[in-house]
Scaffold this motif. Structure first.
Motif, PDB file in Angstrom:
ATOM      1  N   LYS A 185      11.080  -4.356  -1.483  1.00 21.70           N
ATOM      2  CA  LYS A 185      10.944  -5.009  -2.573  1.00 21.70           C
ATOM      3  C   LYS A 185      10.096  -4.542  -3.697  1.00 21.70           C
ATOM      4  O   LYS A 185      10.195  -4.472  -4.651  1.00 21.70           O
ATOM      5  CB  LYS A 185      10.763  -6.542  -2.192  1.00 21.70           C
ATOM      6  CG  LYS A 185      10.161  -7.607  -3.488  1.00 21.70           C
ATOM      7  CD  LYS A 185      10.095  -8.841  -2.927  1.00 21.70           C
ATOM      8  CE  LYS A 185       9.479  -9.542  -3.995  1.00 21.70           C
ATOM      9  NZ  LYS A 185       8.832 -11.079  -3.763  1.00 21.70           N
ATOM     10  N   TRP A 186       8.701  -4.389  -2.954  1.00 24.93           N
ATOM     11  CA  TRP A 186       7.692  -4.247  -3.756  1.00 24.93           C
ATOM     12  C   TRP A 186       7.682  -2.752  -4.586  1.00 24.93           C
ATOM     13  O   TRP A 186       7.087  -2.630  -5.469  1.00 24.93           O
ATOM     14  CB  TRP A 186       6.043  -4.506  -3.260  1.00 24.93           C
ATOM     15  CG  TRP A 186       6.121  -5.897  -3.145  1.00 24.93           C
ATOM     16  CD1 TRP A 186       6.153  -6.748  -2.210  1.00 24.93           C
ATOM     17  CD2 TRP A 186       5.857  -6.894  -4.199  1.00 24.93           C
ATOM     18  NE1 TRP A 186       6.018  -8.193  -2.587  1.00 24.93           N
ATOM     19  CE2 TRP A 186       5.583  -8.099  -3.791  1.00 24.93           C
ATOM     20  CE3 TRP A 186       5.522  -6.693  -5.712  1.00 24.93           C
ATOM     21  CZ2 TRP A 186       5.441  -9.417  -4.365  1.00 24.93           C
ATOM     22  CZ3 TRP A 186       5.189  -7.724  -6.492  1.00 24.93           C
ATOM     23  CH2 TRP A 186       5.324  -9.131  -5.682  1.00 24.93           C
ATOM     24  N   GLY A 187       7.930  -1.536  -3.727  1.00 25.60           N
ATOM     25  CA  GLY A 187       7.991  -0.177  -4.076  1.00 25.60           C
ATOM     26  C   GLY A 187       8.549   0.007  -5.599  1.00 25.60           C
ATOM     27  O   GLY A 187       7.740   0.281  -6.444  1.00 25.60           O
ATOM     28  N   PRO A 188       9.674  -0.489  -5.907  1.00 27.10           N
ATOM     29  CA  PRO A 188      10.260  -0.067  -7.146  1.00 27.10           C
ATOM     30  C   PRO A 188       9.433  -1.131  -8.170  1.00 27.10           C
ATOM     31  O   PRO A 188       9.280  -0.363  -9.159  1.00 27.10           O
ATOM     32  CB  PRO A 188      11.871  -0.824  -7.098  1.00 27.10           C
ATOM     33  CG  PRO A 188      12.123  -1.082  -5.693  1.00 27.10           C
ATOM     34  CD  PRO A 188      10.563  -1.095  -4.723  1.00 27.10           C
ATOM     35  N   ALA A 242       0.925  -1.082  -0.082  1.00 26.47           N
ATOM     36  CA  ALA A 242      -0.032  -0.063  -0.212  1.00 26.47           C
ATOM     37  C   ALA A 242       0.899   1.134  -0.185  1.00 26.47           C
ATOM     38  O   ALA A 242       0.341   2.185  -0.512  1.00 26.47           O
ATOM     39  CB  ALA A 242      -1.012  -0.095   1.289  1.00 26.47           C
ATOM     40  N   ASN A 243       1.998   0.966   0.520  1.00 23.97           N
ATOM     41  CA  ASN A 243       2.843   2.330   0.749  1.00 23.97           C
ATOM     42  C   ASN A 243       3.183   2.646  -0.598  1.00 23.97           C
ATOM     43  O   ASN A 243       3.173   4.017  -0.978  1.00 23.97           O
ATOM     44  CB  ASN A 243       4.378   1.861   1.271  1.00 23.97           C
ATOM     45  CG  ASN A 243       4.189   2.447   2.782  1.00 23.97           C
ATOM     46  OD1 ASN A 243       3.378   2.586   3.283  1.00 23.97           O
ATOM     47  ND2 ASN A 243       5.644   2.475   3.313  1.00 23.97           N
ATOM     48  N   ALA A 244       3.494   1.870  -1.730  1.00 17.16           N
ATOM     49  CA  ALA A 244       3.935   2.414  -3.157  1.00 17.16           C
ATOM     50  C   ALA A 244       2.602   2.646  -3.750  1.00 17.16           C
ATOM     51  O   ALA A 244       2.653   3.545  -4.920  1.00 17.16           O
ATOM     52  CB  ALA A 244       4.758   1.310  -3.728  1.00 17.16           C
ATOM     53  N   ARG A 271       6.190   0.822  -8.891  1.00 13.68           N
ATOM     54  CA  ARG A 271       6.184   1.915  -9.504  1.00 13.68           C
ATOM     55  C   ARG A 271       6.627   1.749 -10.744  1.00 13.68           C
ATOM     56  O   ARG A 271       6.233   2.417 -11.777  1.00 13.68           O
ATOM     57  CB  ARG A 271       7.240   2.872  -8.842  1.00 13.68           C
ATOM     58  CG  ARG A 271       6.615   3.425  -7.499  1.00 13.68           C
ATOM     59  CD  ARG A 271       7.998   4.425  -6.838  1.00 13.68           C
ATOM     60  NE  ARG A 271       8.494   3.788  -6.037  1.00 13.68           N
ATOM     61  CZ  ARG A 271       8.480   3.642  -4.690  1.00 13.68           C
ATOM     62  NH1 ARG A 271       7.357   3.786  -4.236  1.00 13.68           N
ATOM     63  NH2 ARG A 271       9.427   2.878  -4.209  1.00 13.68           N
ATOM     64  N   LYS A 272       7.243   0.652 -11.302  1.00  9.31           N
ATOM     65  CA  LYS A 272       7.505   0.546 -12.650  1.00  9.31           C
ATOM     66  C   LYS A 272       6.495  -0.276 -13.495  1.00  9.31           C
ATOM     67  O   LYS A 272       6.690  -0.323 -14.550  1.00  9.31           O
ATOM     68  CB  LYS A 272       8.900  -0.472 -12.468  1.00  9.31           C
ATOM     69  CG  LYS A 272       9.997  -0.231 -13.666  1.00  9.31           C
ATOM     70  CD  LYS A 272      11.226  -1.212 -13.533  1.00  9.31           C
ATOM     71  CE  LYS A 272      10.849  -2.733 -14.180  1.00  9.31           C
ATOM     72  NZ  LYS A 272      11.933  -3.683 -13.801  1.00  9.31           N
ATOM     73  N   SER A 273       5.574  -0.812 -12.710  1.00  8.48           N
ATOM     74  CA  SER A 273       4.497  -1.274 -13.487  1.00  8.48           C
ATOM     75  C   SER A 273       3.496  -0.596 -13.893  1.00  8.48           C
ATOM     76  O   SER A 273       2.551  -1.152 -14.741  1.00  8.48           O
ATOM     77  CB  SER A 273       3.910  -2.349 -12.446  1.00  8.48           C
ATOM     78  OG  SER A 273       4.595  -3.360 -11.954  1.00  8.48           O
TER      79      SER A 273
END
Ligand code: ASP
Length: 329
Positions: free
Chosen positions: A317-320, A104-106, A323-325
């Motif tokens: 792990k999931w942030g980048p 959720a942070n990203a 954001r890339k997706s």
């Protein structure tokens, strides 16, 4: 005189503080004296709700009080997280959430809570795989045909999810990003109601956890196009992984953690952790989780530190990746 008065009031204050301290220490010793609320951030009848209800009973038995499940769905779990972060730190509010606590942070510009500072950690619970599902009368019978169907129909195809922060949304966004398509995404308050609509044919696709989908896959009431694991699942060995069908490295394993609001005293957290461990080590719970291909975590992960360390790693792990997706809505 002044000094004496100061000294006297100092002693009085110390005594009061001591009395308060011993009262709260006593309260901690007696805890729990009433039922405990277990908040679930998604609709009833869905995967998170099922895991919560499965462990609520044995946890309650271990604690000598009832653990009552309360569903607080909406906004991919962030409404419930906010409610828990603001609840009284008395141990009577506990919280089961999955990896959405990290993603959720990203996905949101600003959250009213911080996963790393607004909670206490009880321990990790279980890891749940996911399956990409289609409604029964979708013309595509396997992943290859689904690819062709998606290329031909694009945004005419609907895909259900449980909102930003839900794993169904994460899985859906990764899938669409890897396929280079944007489908029409439809948010629900949980994948319980989303699965009902998939079974009823009102929506075309849904990426859901195995918690309650395996019987529907086995009896052909939904189509299973691929698992989000790198190995096939023993309960549905005929369903290939998405990885082996061309989406190399496509892996979403839905880990779960149990939390309280920040500030719950350590003796209460210790009791909660012991009750969680006891519940997860119950043969009946283990069997029911295994039937749904859910892995109970190691004893080491079932600890406050095991959860906190993992959450931190997962946020990073999931942030980048998210954001890339280029998230579809
Ligand atoms: N696990 C959620 C639920 O219980 C849905 C999700 O995260 O996709 O409904």
């Amino acid at each position: 005189m002044k000094v004496k008065k100061f000294l006297f009031s100092g002693i009085a204050a110390a005594l009061t503080a001591g009395a308060l301290l011993s009262t709260s220490a006593l309260a901690q010793k007696d805890w729990p004296t009433k039922s405990i609320n277990l908040i679930v951030p998604f609709a009833a009848g869905g995967p998170t709700d099922s895991v919560a209800r499965l462990i609520a009973v044995p946890m309650g038995q271990a604690l000598g009080q009832t653990v009552v499940v309360e569903n607080v769905p909406g906004a991919g779990g962030t409404i419930a997280s906010t409610k828990v972060a603001r609840a009284a730190p008395d141990g009577y509010t506990i919280y089961l959430h999955h990896m959405g606590m990290a993603t959720a942070n990203a996905l949101y510009d600003k959250l009213p809570y911080d996963p790393m500072t607004s909670f206490e950690y009880i321990g990790q619970v279980a890891d749940v795989p996911m399956v990409l599902l289609g409604k029964k009368d979708l013309p595509a019978n396997n992943f290859k045909e689904l690819e062709a169907y998606i290329r031909a129909n694009g945004s005419k195809i609907t895909m259900a999810n449980a909102g930003p922060g839900a794993v169904s949304q994460l899985c859906g966004l990764l899938f669409q990003s890897r396929m280079g398509v944007k489908l029409t995404n439809i948010p629900y308050k949980g994948t319980g109601p989303a699965l009902t609509d998939l079974l009823g044919g009102q929506v075309d696709l849904l990426c859901d956890q195995t918690t309650q989908t395996i019987p529907y896959i086995k009896d052909g009431r939904v189509k299973a196009y691929g698992t989000t694991t790198l190995k096939r699942l023993p309960a549905i060995p005929n369903v290939p992984t998405l990885d082996e069908q061309g989406l190399k490295g496509f892996e979403v394993k839905v880990w779960h953690g149990m939390y309280t609001p920040k500030g719950v005293p350590k003796p209460i957290l210790d009791k909660l952790n012991a009750a969680l461990k006891k519940a997860l080590n119950t043969p009946d719970v283990q069997k029911r989780l295994a039937d749904a291909n859910i892995d109970i975590v190691s004893q080491e992960k079932m600890t406050p530190n095991g959860l906190k360390t993992h959450l931190d790693a997962e946020i990073n792990k999931w942030g980048p990746i998210i954001r890339k997706s280029n998230i579809p809505d």
